[in-house]
Motif scaffolding. Sequence first.
Motif, PDB file in Angstrom:
ATOM      1  N   ALA A 160     -13.550  -1.936  -8.051  1.00  0.00           N
ATOM      2  CA  ALA A 160     -12.292  -1.267  -7.728  1.00  0.00           C
ATOM      3  C   ALA A 160     -12.104  -1.229  -6.214  1.00  0.00           C
ATOM      4  O   ALA A 160     -11.023  -1.521  -5.699  1.00  0.00           O
ATOM      5  CB  ALA A 160     -12.279   0.144  -8.309  1.00  0.00           C
ATOM      6  N   VAL A 213      -9.162  -3.088  -3.796  1.00  0.00           N
ATOM      7  CA  VAL A 213      -8.395  -2.436  -2.734  1.00  0.00           C
ATOM      8  C   VAL A 213      -8.530  -3.220  -1.437  1.00  0.00           C
ATOM      9  O   VAL A 213      -7.550  -3.455  -0.716  1.00  0.00           O
ATOM     10  CB  VAL A 213      -8.872  -0.975  -2.540  1.00  0.00           C
ATOM     11  CG1 VAL A 213      -8.181  -0.360  -1.340  1.00  0.00           C
ATOM     12  CG2 VAL A 213      -8.575  -0.161  -3.772  1.00  0.00           C
ATOM     13  N   GLU A 239      -6.401  -6.274  -1.557  1.00  0.00           N
ATOM     14  CA  GLU A 239      -5.000  -5.915  -1.429  1.00  0.00           C
ATOM     15  C   GLU A 239      -4.661  -5.718   0.053  1.00  0.00           C
ATOM     16  O   GLU A 239      -3.629  -6.180   0.532  1.00  0.00           O
ATOM     17  CB  GLU A 239      -4.743  -4.641  -2.243  1.00  0.00           C
ATOM     18  CG  GLU A 239      -3.396  -4.595  -2.910  1.00  0.00           C
ATOM     19  CD  GLU A 239      -2.434  -3.800  -2.095  1.00  0.00           C
ATOM     20  OE1 GLU A 239      -2.906  -3.051  -1.234  1.00  0.00           O
ATOM     21  OE2 GLU A 239      -1.212  -3.941  -2.284  1.00  0.00           O
ATOM     22  N   ARG A 290      -2.226  -7.818   2.504  1.00  0.00           N
ATOM     23  CA  ARG A 290      -1.135  -7.170   3.220  1.00  0.00           C
ATOM     24  C   ARG A 290      -1.163  -7.543   4.702  1.00  0.00           C
ATOM     25  O   ARG A 290      -0.138  -7.760   5.321  1.00  0.00           O
ATOM     26  CB  ARG A 290      -1.262  -5.659   3.060  1.00  0.00           C
ATOM     27  CG  ARG A 290       0.073  -4.972   2.946  1.00  0.00           C
ATOM     28  CD  ARG A 290      -0.114  -3.488   2.850  1.00  0.00           C
ATOM     29  NE  ARG A 290      -0.527  -3.062   1.517  1.00  0.00           N
ATOM     30  CZ  ARG A 290      -1.037  -1.855   1.275  1.00  0.00           C
ATOM     31  NH1 ARG A 290      -1.237  -1.011   2.248  1.00  0.00           N
ATOM     32  NH2 ARG A 290      -1.372  -1.533   0.060  1.00  0.00           N
ATOM     33  N   ILE A 328      -7.921   5.485  -6.000  1.00  0.00           N
ATOM     34  CA  ILE A 328      -7.760   4.031  -5.953  1.00  0.00           C
ATOM     35  C   ILE A 328      -6.394   3.615  -6.494  1.00  0.00           C
ATOM     36  O   ILE A 328      -5.690   2.817  -5.882  1.00  0.00           O
ATOM     37  CB  ILE A 328      -8.900   3.352  -6.745  1.00  0.00           C
ATOM     38  CG1 ILE A 328     -10.222   3.570  -6.005  1.00  0.00           C
ATOM     39  CG2 ILE A 328      -8.643   1.881  -6.919  1.00  0.00           C
ATOM     40  CD1 ILE A 328     -11.426   3.244  -6.823  1.00  0.00           C
ATOM     41  N   GLU A 350      -3.577   4.499  -4.175  1.00  0.00           N
ATOM     42  CA  GLU A 350      -3.662   3.622  -3.000  1.00  0.00           C
ATOM     43  C   GLU A 350      -3.032   2.266  -3.296  1.00  0.00           C
ATOM     44  O   GLU A 350      -2.274   1.723  -2.499  1.00  0.00           O
ATOM     45  CB  GLU A 350      -5.134   3.454  -2.618  1.00  0.00           C
ATOM     46  CG  GLU A 350      -5.395   2.610  -1.402  1.00  0.00           C
ATOM     47  CD  GLU A 350      -5.158   3.366  -0.113  1.00  0.00           C
ATOM     48  OE1 GLU A 350      -4.896   2.703   0.890  1.00  0.00           O
ATOM     49  OE2 GLU A 350      -5.226   4.622  -0.134  1.00  0.00           O
ATOM     50  N   LEU A 351      -3.333   1.748  -4.503  1.00  0.00           N
ATOM     51  CA  LEU A 351      -2.819   0.425  -4.859  1.00  0.00           C
ATOM     52  C   LEU A 351      -1.324   0.465  -5.161  1.00  0.00           C
ATOM     53  O   LEU A 351      -0.605  -0.496  -4.932  1.00  0.00           O
ATOM     54  CB  LEU A 351      -3.577  -0.125  -6.064  1.00  0.00           C
ATOM     55  CG  LEU A 351      -4.972  -0.643  -5.788  1.00  0.00           C
ATOM     56  CD1 LEU A 351      -5.647  -1.049  -7.085  1.00  0.00           C
ATOM     57  CD2 LEU A 351      -4.917  -1.834  -4.851  1.00  0.00           C
ATOM     58  N   GLU A 407       0.988   2.560  -3.918  1.00  0.00           N
ATOM     59  CA  GLU A 407       1.861   2.858  -2.784  1.00  0.00           C
ATOM     60  C   GLU A 407       2.132   1.590  -1.985  1.00  0.00           C
ATOM     61  O   GLU A 407       1.246   0.774  -1.799  1.00  0.00           O
ATOM     62  CB  GLU A 407       1.216   3.931  -1.903  1.00  0.00           C
ATOM     63  CG  GLU A 407       1.711   5.304  -2.289  1.00  0.00           C
ATOM     64  CD  GLU A 407       0.870   6.409  -1.708  1.00  0.00           C
ATOM     65  OE1 GLU A 407      -0.078   6.118  -0.976  1.00  0.00           O
ATOM     66  OE2 GLU A 407       1.163   7.569  -2.011  1.00  0.00           O
TER      67      GLU A 407
END
Lengths: 117, 144, 499
Positions: free
Chosen positions: A89, A93, A96, A100, B137, B140-141, B143
């Motif tokens: 997990a 993040v 991601e 970004r 988590i 966070e993902l 947003e």
Amino acid sequence: MTIVLAFLVGGLYAGGLYMMMRRSIVKLIMGLILLSYATTLLIFTVGGLTRAAPPIVPAGVSEPPVPFADPVPQALILTAIVISFGVLAFAVVLIEQTHRSVGTDDSNNLRGIEGEL
Amino acid sequence: MKPAEKDNTIPSLILLTATRYLVPVLLLFSLFLLTRGHNEPGGGFVGGLVAGAAFALYGIAHTVHDARRLLRFPPRVLIGIGLLVAVGSGLFSLFYRRPFMTGIWSVVEVPVIGKVGTPGIFDIGVFITVLGMVLQIVFELMEE
Amino acid sequence: MGLLLLLPLLIPFVTAALALLTWRRRRIQRALALAGSIGLLVSALVLLLVVWRGGIQVVQVGNWPAPFGITFVADLFSAIMTVLGGIIAVAVVIFSHASVDSRRERFGYYPLLLFLMMGISGSFLTGDIFNLYVWFEVMLMSSFVLVALGNERAQLEGALKYVTINLVSSAIFLTAVGVLYSVSGTLNMAQLSVQLSQSRQPELITVVAMLFLIAFGIKAALFPLFFWLPASYPVAPVAITALFAGLLTKVGVYALIRVFTLLFTQDIGFTHALLLLIGALTMVTGVLGAAAQNEFRRILSTHIISQIGYMVMGLALFTPLALAGAIFFLIHNIIVKANLFLVSGAVYQLQGSFHLKKLGGLYRSHVGLSLLFLISAMSLAGLPPLSGFWAKFLLIRASLEVNQPVIAFVALGVSLLTLFSMTKIWAEVFWKNRPETAPAPKPLSTSVRLQLLLPVAGLSCLIVGIGLLAEPIFILSSQAASQLLSPAEYVTAVLGGTP
């Protein structure tokens, strides 16, 4: 049955490693997932495959029904799954955020910035 | 999801209606899993995951902001509380001069739940921690 | 008594949880982090004293007798390592107050740091091989968020490599644990030690030993598996790099020493000879890699690898003197390495760069800092009378005693090259005139200067102290080594009277 599982474990390891060698970061994560599956399945297999009752003590009795499965590998697998869930997990993040800020999931595009440190 | 896409999406009516019924059911189910956890399949971890799923669902149907308001506490505060509860349940056994984390059970039975003990409190701590962790988590993902 | 053993875990844990509750309040977080690390250090020191006086300490968590429950064990080696963890934690937390930006602090820098410390102490104190895996994952999770925290582009790249390689290492570790369980039917390290020494399948055990060697070798950055370290360490905030450099790789070394003294001693002719080869190669490649670098933190990061080689060499020689040397080297290296990184961070605060080309002239403007760097650097290179000299002296003497002049020669040569790298940093950063392009050193406020200098000065005092008082430290290390070499003591302490 053990043989089949052994090949499956080997296949999962190979698949996981192959995915990790790819340039895409998403595939890298998939590779890591496959790798953790391979490991849990391996623990399950080497723990001994039996046709036995689950190691749960029924109400009112003090011992589980006699041929019962070894609970330790199951506990190990459960813990390992929970931990890899957490770590992956976090990794998702991270990806991601990489996506970004860099705008790509190609790990090659991340290179060439070491000199700027 | 990029902000530009977000403006165009209409909240789905089906999802909104379903969420209204599903969220309480999921939360109740998570508590059920939590309480039966010691002797039967279930426990704090799954319970926390189910409760986390309920809030995540609410966040998908409405907005993350609404989900955060529904939760009241910031997720990382929940993690902190959960960890403290869990470690506190382990320290309890020290009053009885037993090693850390020895299970101490109440003598009197509480109706419906049965005997209360420190492993149960530990499970509640795990429940809160997992809930906080998942939502930290997921939010966070979701947003941005 | 039982609680004392768990305090190095519980203190960081509770302070981390409290810091999560107060995540908006920077001041409280800083205070909590400081309290947590000092608490860790104090409890570890008391633990070391108790173990020194009363022998190996054991706690059965949850009152489940070994081998069914999870056991925590503190022998001298693990107690020493926990103390070192505490020392580095205190230094890093103080240094962080001055050097970590407020964005990272708000994002949960201190709780993560404390969780990392809990993971490190847990790995040192656990007596259960699967539990060791769990602590490794606790460390991995918090360290990996710490590397990535801040979202700079270079950080993300480093973090990605760090995560990937560590997850692979975890998978291999877990595989090894699974196979080990199927061979022996237990996970308790004391019982494993008994079972493995009586096993009828020594070949299979050697295979498992190799899996452990790869898993811990990745963590410790051993010879063919070190490539991730220079890529990921220099990108994190410098306080974090100091903590990682001082402790994280050493947890890998600790695990190697633990399993290759307690569990896998059936086939020393093969396993430990292999370790010796790996140790030599690690030393040489590390130091050569460092000679080619031109950035302060990269030079230091690559040097971590070469120093790991010395520790593995001590383990591989497998004599009481060599193991004592390895433990002495660990004590010396953890402090020196962390201190060097902290100095590089202080330099960065002053001149805003890590590049040797863009730095210079610090000896003129900051004599104190320069001298503190010199102490650590010379100790790392092994100049008498500093701590590094004694550590290397012990190791080389041990290798000559067992007729291994080649490894002694390699160790000496690597020392010389280390001196070369350290002189390069000294000449470029401190001695030469400031290049015209470089900005003048920034004036820092008194409190910031104090927070930067205090940990560096404290660790430097320890380095000089270890050098001057080498005798008691040597006695401590050789006691720890003799405990490591007689697993029966460990087994009896954990399992009771029936080994």
